[in-house]
Write an enzyme that holds these catalytic residues in place. Structure first.
Site, PDB file in Angstrom:
ATOM      1  N   GLU A 101       0.828  -1.212   0.000  1.00 31.98           N
ATOM      2  CA  GLU A 101       0.000   0.000   0.000  1.00 31.98           C
ATOM      3  C   GLU A 101       0.860   1.259   0.000  1.00 31.98           C
ATOM      4  O   GLU A 101       0.550   2.237  -0.682  1.00 31.98           O
ATOM      5  CB  GLU A 101      -0.943   0.014   1.213  1.00 31.98           C
ATOM      6  CG  GLU A 101      -1.944  -1.139   1.257  1.00 31.98           C
ATOM      7  CD  GLU A 101      -3.030  -1.065   0.173  1.00 31.98           C
ATOM      8  OE1 GLU A 101      -3.031  -0.106  -0.614  1.00 31.98           O
ATOM      9  OE2 GLU A 101      -3.857  -2.000   0.125  1.00 31.98           O
TER      10      GLU A 101
ATOM     11  N   ASP B 170      -5.214  -9.868  -8.228  1.00 33.08           N
ATOM     12  CA  ASP B 170      -5.519  -8.948  -9.337  1.00 33.08           C
ATOM     13  C   ASP B 170      -4.315  -8.274  -9.999  1.00 33.08           C
ATOM     14  O   ASP B 170      -4.025  -8.468 -11.179  1.00 33.08           O
ATOM     15  CB  ASP B 170      -6.547  -7.887  -8.890  1.00 33.08           C
ATOM     16  CG  ASP B 170      -6.202  -7.202  -7.563  1.00 33.08           C
ATOM     17  OD1 ASP B 170      -5.183  -7.573  -6.934  1.00 33.08           O
ATOM     18  OD2 ASP B 170      -6.951  -6.295  -7.153  1.00 33.08           O
TER      19      ASP B 170
ATOM     20  N   GLU C 155     -11.874   0.903 -10.371  1.00 28.96           N
ATOM     21  CA  GLU C 155     -11.516  -0.002 -11.482  1.00 28.96           C
ATOM     22  C   GLU C 155     -12.368   0.167 -12.739  1.00 28.96           C
ATOM     23  O   GLU C 155     -11.854   0.136 -13.861  1.00 28.96           O
ATOM     24  CB  GLU C 155     -11.538  -1.463 -11.022  1.00 28.96           C
ATOM     25  CG  GLU C 155     -10.416  -1.827 -10.047  1.00 28.96           C
ATOM     26  CD  GLU C 155     -10.644  -1.338  -8.626  1.00 28.96           C
ATOM     27  OE1 GLU C 155     -11.805  -0.978  -8.298  1.00 28.96           O
ATOM     28  OE2 GLU C 155      -9.689  -1.295  -7.834  1.00 28.96           O
TER      29      GLU C 155
HETATM   30  C1  DMJ Z   1      -6.234   0.644  -4.915  1.00 25.97           C
HETATM   31  O1  DMJ Z   1      -5.432   0.831  -3.821  1.00 25.97           O
HETATM   32  C2  DMJ Z   1      -5.497  -0.009  -6.033  1.00 25.97           C
HETATM   33  O2  DMJ Z   1      -6.173   0.197  -7.219  1.00 25.97           O
HETATM   34  C3  DMJ Z   1      -5.294  -1.477  -5.815  1.00 25.97           C
HETATM   35  O3  DMJ Z   1      -4.711  -2.093  -6.926  1.00 25.97           O
HETATM   36  C4  DMJ Z   1      -6.612  -2.152  -5.547  1.00 25.97           C
HETATM   37  N1  DMJ Z   1      -7.331  -1.504  -4.502  1.00 25.97           N
HETATM   38  C5  DMJ Z   1      -7.471  -0.076  -4.525  1.00 25.97           C
HETATM   39  C6  DMJ Z   1      -8.650   0.442  -5.317  1.00 25.97           C
HETATM   40  O4  DMJ Z   1      -9.723  -0.350  -5.378  1.00 25.97           O
END
Ligand code: DMJ
Length: 632
Positions: free
Chosen positions: A263, A396, A531
């Site tokens: 993060e 993902d 997304e």
């Molecule tokens: C973000 O921190 C990033 O896009 C990550 O890849 C997935 N989660 C959140 C947004 O949904």
């Protein structure tokens, strides 16, 4: 189309065959005439032809050199010539050297202090865009927008040159007006969110807009740092300037706090690097170097697969309390940022650490047709919890970063590409199904051989990633799949009563279902995730199909209707199925400003040079990192 009538066919044949016969006759009569000439006449003609040929060969190099010169002043869309320019620019961006923007921007300083000139441009700049011409040390000129986006094509092999020309054509005034009002609506939404953050959460990680307070995760001003490049791209100069002040005066990483490696890499390191590249302001590079080096202890594990958490003040790292596993997506989605940090600093340790992870994951057993499990052990370096395959949470961005690292590195790292292509085939083979009644293509999950029609909203990054791959030369089928999945992700919004997607959707596969998307009680929340808007942006950029902008516009209006808090900020909600009581959760995630609003803005912009996808690659938190020059 109707088949040609007999008459059409005959007339076409006559013309064609007539042409052929005439040609043949002409050739025969020429030969007869040549034979009738005297030997002297024939020698004279041959002599003149030889002279012409020699003259032509002698002048050719000068002609080609001239076309190269022309390209230097061109707009980057003249056939192959811009490659000449490109190599010069690329040399300036060579590995371990600061990019050309840096030289420029040291002089530029923060945006409010910049000199501005009006564009002599090509008409594709957004209205009111302020541009400056910068002379490089080698004499070449570049056009830079206020936001730092390089307008002149740096990358000569631009496959979109034609589309760019199309976008530069004068447009219908009402369409221009609509685009401008949508862009303004995004700026307004950002200002509203920023107002809440400023009033109630300034310098803290997240705004709690309903209770008018804040929450802390790492204690590093997460929302502010995540939002820096969004402000730059949206042209919000005052807001950017006050945030820059805070970064300069208040942001310190010398703190005894545990941060999550993934993060903080994607949001903080990625945010600082992107802002550095867009603005050229070295303050952000210095901060990026500081946080990057403080995150490195995470890689000191028996397997070199990093721990999930780092104490950036103490320089210690550890896994979560309950396991020695890390999440696969987390350890494989920090590469773009550390590779770029390595390039900028010239210190090989950053790239070495993250590429070692990729090297190991590449050869691990436990994948199914290129699909990876969700966990990896930091002691053994092996996958754990085998048998579950998803494109959603915990896996993902592994797929996203395979493609994007390949693009970032100049499309040379074939293992990354192979793993990506294999994974796309794995998705097609194992996870793609159709829903009922609309027959939407969706991506489900596989659990020990059993298919589940469950799709996280997170999976909606996939249409954008597939489209990006197709744009960069991969199979055109990827674009077709991207379009199908885009429709599905849109329906995840459109079929909900609030017009907002749930965190997780279940797709109906039985014929006779009332609607395609079903939502379990526990999955009805919406966290303001980006997304779908992200993918809409890619699809629109590459296809110019207005439908994608219109879908995005609908979604923005739903966010405004159900998540906007009057006193400032936007909140995640608990129930996308209850428009009467969507039940605010009282939290504005940093990615709403870092990603969601940025992608809305880019979606509504018709300027393909506003963060060109031929020059930049977005990290998984929507922070723009440069595609490396080919020389590297
Ligand atoms: C973000 O921190 C990033 O896009 C990550 O890849 C997935 N989660 C959140 C947004 O949904």
């Amino acid at each position: 189309m109707q088949p040609p009538s007999r008459r059409d066919f005959v007339s076409l044949t006559v013309t064609d065959s007539g042409g052929y016969t005439n040609g043949k006759q002409r050739r025969q009569s020429c030969w007869r005439k040549w034979k009738q000439l005297s030997r002297l006449q024939r020698s004279l003609i041959l002599f003149v032809l030889a002279l012409l040929l020699i003259g032509g060969i002698a002048t050719y190099p000068r002609l080609s050199a001239h076309s190269g010169d022309t390209a230097v002043e061109g707009n980057g869309s003249e056939g192959k010539q811009p490659f000449v320019v490109d190599m010069k620019n690329q040399a300036r961006l060579a590995l371990h050297e600061p990019p050309s923007e840096r030289k420029i921007s040291r002089k530029r300083g923060p945006p409010v202090l910049q000199n501005r000139v009006q564009s002599k441009g090509n008409g594709s700049e957004p209205q009111g865009a302020e541009l400056k011409i910068v002379q490089e040390e080698d004499g070449t000129k570049k056009l830079i927008s206020w936001r730092g986006a390089v307008i002149e094509a740096e990358q000569g092999t631009d496959p979109n040159a034609k589309e760019k020309e199309k976008a530069a054509e004068p447009e219908d005034p009402s369409a221009v007006q609509q685009a401008e009002s949508r862009l303004e609506a995004v700026r307004e939404a950002f200002r509203h969110a920023w107002k809440g953050y400023k009033d109630f959460a300034w310098g803290h990680d997240e705004l709690k807009p309903v209770s008018k307070s804040h929450s802390e995760w790492f204690g590093l001003g997460l929302t502010l740092v995540d939002a820096l490049d969004t402000m730059w791209i949206l042209g919000l100069k005052e807001e950017f300037q006050e945030a820059r002040e805070w970064v300069d005066k208040e942001l310190s990483f010398n703190k005894n706090v545990d941060v999550n490696l993934f993060e903080s890499t994607i949001r903080i390191l990625g945010g600082l690097l992107s802002t550095y590249h867009l603005t050229g302001d070295v303050l952000f590079l210095e901060k990026a170097k500081d946080i990057g080096s403080r995150l490195m202890p995470a890689f000191s594990t028996p397997s070199k697969i990093p721990y999930s958490d780092v104490n950036i003040g103490k320089g210690t790292a550890h896994p979560p309390r309950w396991t020695s596993d890390s999440t696969v997506a987390e350890v494989t989605s920090i590469q773009l940022e550390f590779r770029e940090l390595g390039r900028l600093t010239g210190d090989p340790k950053y790239q070495a650490a993250v590429m070692e992870v990729m090297r190991q994951v590449h050869k691990l057993e436990g994948k199914q047709d290129g699909l990876v499990p969700m966990f990896i052990n930091t002691n053994s370096g092996q996958f754990t919890h085998l048998g579950i395959y998803t494109l959603g949470a915990r896996a993902d961005s592994y797929y996203e970063y395979l493609l994007k690292q390949w693009i970032q590195g100049g499309k040379k790292e074939t293992e990354l590409l192979e793993d990506y292509l294999q994974a796309v085939e794995g998705v097609k083979k194992n996870l793609l199904k159709k829903s009922s009644p609309l027959g939407l293509t969706f991506v489900g999950e596989l659990s020990h051989g059993h298919f589940s029609p469950k799709m996280d909203h997170l999976v909606c990054f996939l249409p954008g990633t597939l489209a990006l791959g197709a744009h960069h030369g991969l199979d055109a089928e990827h674009m077709e799949l991207a379009k199908q999945l885009m429709e599905t992700c849109y329906q995840m919004y459109a079929q909900m009563e609030t017009g907002l997607a749930p965190e997780i959707a279940h797709f109906n596969m039985q014929t006779g279902s009332a609607q395609d998307v079903d939502v379990k009680l526990a999955d009805r929340h919406n966290l303001l995730r980006p997304e779908t808007v992200e993918s809409l942006f890619y699809l629109y950029r590459f296809t110019k199909d207005k439908r994608y902008q219109n879908w995005g516009w609908e979604i923005l209006q739903s966010f405004n209707k159900y998540t906007r808090v009057e006193t400032g900020g936007y909140t995640s909600i608990n129930n996308v199925r209850d428009p009467k009581n969507p039940s605010p959760r009282d939290k504005m995630e940093s990615f709403f400003l870092g990603e969601t609003l940025k992608y809305f803005y880019l979606l509504f912009s018709d300027d393909p040079n506003l963060v060109s996808l031929d020059k930049y690659v977005f990290n998984t938190e929507a922070h723009a990192l440069p595609i490396w020059p080919q020389a590297e």
